[in-house]
Structure formats: C-alpha cells, structure tokens
Scaffold this active site. Structure first.
Site, short mmCIF file in Angstrom:
data_model
loop_
_atom_site.label_atom_id
_atom_site.label_comp_id
_atom_site.label_asym_id
_atom_site.label_seq_id
_atom_site.Cartn_x
_atom_site.Cartn_y
_atom_site.Cartn_z
N ASP A 1 17.17 74.56 -0.35
CA ASP A 1 17.82 73.53 -1.41
C ASP A 1 16.57 73.05 -2.18
O ASP A 1 15.30 73.26 -1.71
CB ASP A 1 18.39 72.40 -0.19
CG ASP A 1 18.90 71.29 -1.33
OD1 ASP A 1 19.61 71.74 -2.36
OD2 ASP A 1 18.74 70.24 -1.18
N SER A 2 17.17 72.37 -3.24
CA SER A 2 15.92 71.80 -4.09
C SER A 2 15.06 70.79 -3.15
O SER A 2 14.14 70.46 -3.47
CB SER A 2 16.58 71.09 -5.31
OG SER A 2 17.43 69.97 -4.83
N GLY B 1 19.11 69.04 -10.51
CA GLY B 1 20.46 68.43 -11.11
C GLY B 1 20.50 68.22 -12.69
O GLY B 1 21.42 68.54 -13.09
N CYS C 1 22.80 74.51 -2.00
CA CYS C 1 22.52 73.70 -3.15
C CYS C 1 23.50 74.02 -4.22
O CYS C 1 23.65 75.11 -4.57
CB CYS C 1 21.04 73.90 -3.92
SG CYS C 1 20.84 73.05 -5.27
N GLU D 1 16.40 61.11 -2.32
CA GLU D 1 15.02 61.72 -2.08
C GLU D 1 13.96 60.62 -1.92
O GLU D 1 13.13 60.79 -1.32
CB GLU D 1 14.80 62.93 -3.26
CG GLU D 1 15.54 63.91 -3.39
CD GLU D 1 15.14 65.01 -2.24
OE1 GLU D 1 13.79 65.12 -2.19
OE2 GLU D 1 15.82 65.83 -1.68
N CYS E 1 27.63 68.10 -3.76
CA CYS E 1 26.22 68.10 -3.81
C CYS E 1 25.71 68.01 -2.09
O CYS E 1 26.33 67.13 -1.56
CB CYS E 1 25.63 67.00 -4.66
SG CYS E 1 23.98 66.79 -4.69
N HIS F 1 23.18 66.83 -0.81
CA HIS F 1 22.61 65.46 -0.68
C HIS F 1 23.65 64.34 -0.37
O HIS F 1 23.41 63.42 0.36
CB HIS F 1 21.88 65.04 -1.99
CG HIS F 1 20.76 65.61 -2.13
ND1 HIS F 1 20.30 66.70 -2.25
CD2 HIS F 1 19.44 65.25 -1.73
CE1 HIS F 1 19.20 67.41 -2.49
NE2 HIS F 1 18.46 66.33 -2.21
#
Ligand code: DGL
Length: 279
Positions: free
Chosen positions: A15-16, A48, A78, A163, A197, A199
């Site tokens: 994932d990022s 994104g 992701c 994040e 997403c 996240h």
C-alpha cells in the site's frame, strides 16, 4: 529466465502507506497459515492525488522490490494503485519481469460482490481523487452488474488525516461530514456505501456518525480476503510457492519508528519494521 529468487516466499501486500494494513488484517484472519511481507511506501504517501504515471511508476517499483524479496504473489492493497497501475503491470510489465509471478488488486474482488450489499441497486463510493477520477469502479461494475448505479465522491483529505494520525480528532469530523453529505446529495436511493480506499476503515466510527442508519457502510477487506482464498485454491502453482509459518514482516520507505507507532494503531499490537528504499 527470472532474476528473482525461485524458492517459496511470503505473499507480498503493498500500500502507499498504512491503509493496506486493514486489508492485511482481514487476510490474516482468514488465511493465518501463510507468511506475509507488508510494504508501505509511507515516504511518498498519499498516492491519491498523484498522476497516473507517477502512481504507476511508484507501484511498479514496489512490486519489483517485493519480487526481489522473493514474493511470487503480490496484492496491491491500495485502490489507487489498483485503479492506476494494476492493469499496466499485469499486461505490460509482468511478461518481461517474470511471467510466473502474479499481482492482484482490490477493486475486482469488491466489484464481484457488490450485488450482495444493495437492495436498491444504488451504491455510493468513497475513495481518493485518483480512484474516483479513474472511473474504475463504475466501469467494472457495469460489466458485471449493469443494473447497479454507482456514484462516487473523492475525499482528498481523509488519507492525510489518517497518515498524520489526526483521524480521531474533532477536525476530521468536518471533512467526513462534508464528503458524506456531498455523496448522499448525488443519489437519494443509495442504501450502501463502499469504502473504496483501504485507509477509510480507520474513520468508520465518524463515517457511521454522519450516515443515516438505513445505509450500510462496507469495508472491502473481507471481500479481498475471500477472493485471495479462492485464488489460492484455484492456482496451486502459486499457492505451493507461498511459505506457511504464519509470520509477517513489515517494511516502510519512511522512518521505522514512525511506522511502528502508527501501524500499532491499525494493528492494535506492537510490531517490528525495517526501512527500505525504492528505486
Ligand atoms: N490506501 C490507498 C487506497 O486505497 C491509498 C491512498 C493514498 O495513498 O492516497 O486508495
């Protein structure tokens, strides 16, 4: 001839940033017997709002790194990378890198089950700018379930809030509420909202707070885990190359201390991690 190690190895999960940990959690609870390598490109997150070319380049670097670590199967945990890089990597890069390795994404497993989550056949989608602008979800859904209507809303600030560990604070409420209101204004018949997403499950409590009760909120982790289980059952050539000791190793492109403290929020346990550089 492949330049990557041929011996069995863990399954790679990319994932990022931290979002893929929500997917890894679900995969591990369904498939605890396998080993996993988690790679978060935290130094360059968020993906994104990045262009197609940049997301593709960064994702390809991560896939190559996971192959160098021995992985035969990599999951792009992701949506942004799945939307902007997966097809190119599968079609144009894998045949040259190593035609026997596989890269899978999170969009297809979610789309394949979307009919199970809606009665009204009107589904809302929350994702990054990249995922929503790519139209990957509506295009894929149209192929399998042409009677389902999908409307999307990009939430560009949600990943940075997570994040930066600001997602539980009051400031996050403003953005969650704003994006949800905007989504619901687009279609009054929505009965399910997909968190497109990886996240966003971290914002679940706030998302629920601002969503009318008759609308279900769907996280995709379970769909991805079930799809992986099915894939491994059907592809024994890949399955036999996945090691099985139930271990996970974590790698980040950012500081290890930062990764460890934030990842513990996602995983609700302490972990060890190592730093790597992607080129
Ligand atoms: N977790 C990712 C996704 O599902 C990436 C978000 C980002 O880096 O912007 O889209």
């Amino acid at each position: 001839m492949s330049v990557f190690p041929s011996v069995p190895a863990p399954i790679g999960v990319f994932d990022s940033g931290y979002g893929g940990l929500t997917i890894l959690n679900e995969i591990r609870s369904l498939l605890p017997q396998y080993d996993y390598i988690y790679l978060g490109d935290n130094a360059r997150t968020p993906y994104g709002s990045r262009s197609f070319d940049v997301v593709y380049e960064y994702t390809l670097q991560s896939v190559r790194k996971l192959f160098e670590m021995g992985c035969h199967l990599v999951i792009l945990a992701c949506n942004t990378a799945s939307a902007k890089a997966l097809r190119n990597i599968q079609q144009h890069d894998l045949p040259f890198m190593d035609a026997n390795r596989r890269v899978l994404g999170v969009i297809r497993p979610t789309v394949e089950r979307i009919n199970e989550i809606t009665q009204t056949k009107h589904v809302g989608l929350l994702g990054t700018l990249g995922t929503i602008q790519s139209e990957s979800y509506p295009l894929e859904i149209k192929k399998i379930f042409p009677d389902i209507t999908v409307v999307g809303e990009a939430c560009p600030l949600w990943v940075p809030l997570i994040e930066n560990n600001e997602h539980l604070n009051e400031g996050a409420d403003y953005f969650v509420r704003k994006n949800l209101e905007q989504l619901l204004r687009k279609d009054a018949y929505i009965d399910s909202i997909v968190l497109a997403c990886t996240h966003y499950p971290l914002l679940l409590a706030k998302i629920k707070k601002y969503t009318p009760q008759h609308i279900s909120i769907i996280s995709q982790g379970k769909f991805v885990a079930l799809s992986l289980q099915d894939y491994l059952q059907r592809h024994t050539n890949i399955e036999s190359k996945c090691t099985k000791q139930g271990k996970v190793s974590y790698f980040t492109t950012e500081s290890v201390d930062k990764f460890k403290s934030s990842a513990s929020i996602f995983l609700q346990s302490e972990i060890d991690a190592s730093r790597i550089t992607l080129l």
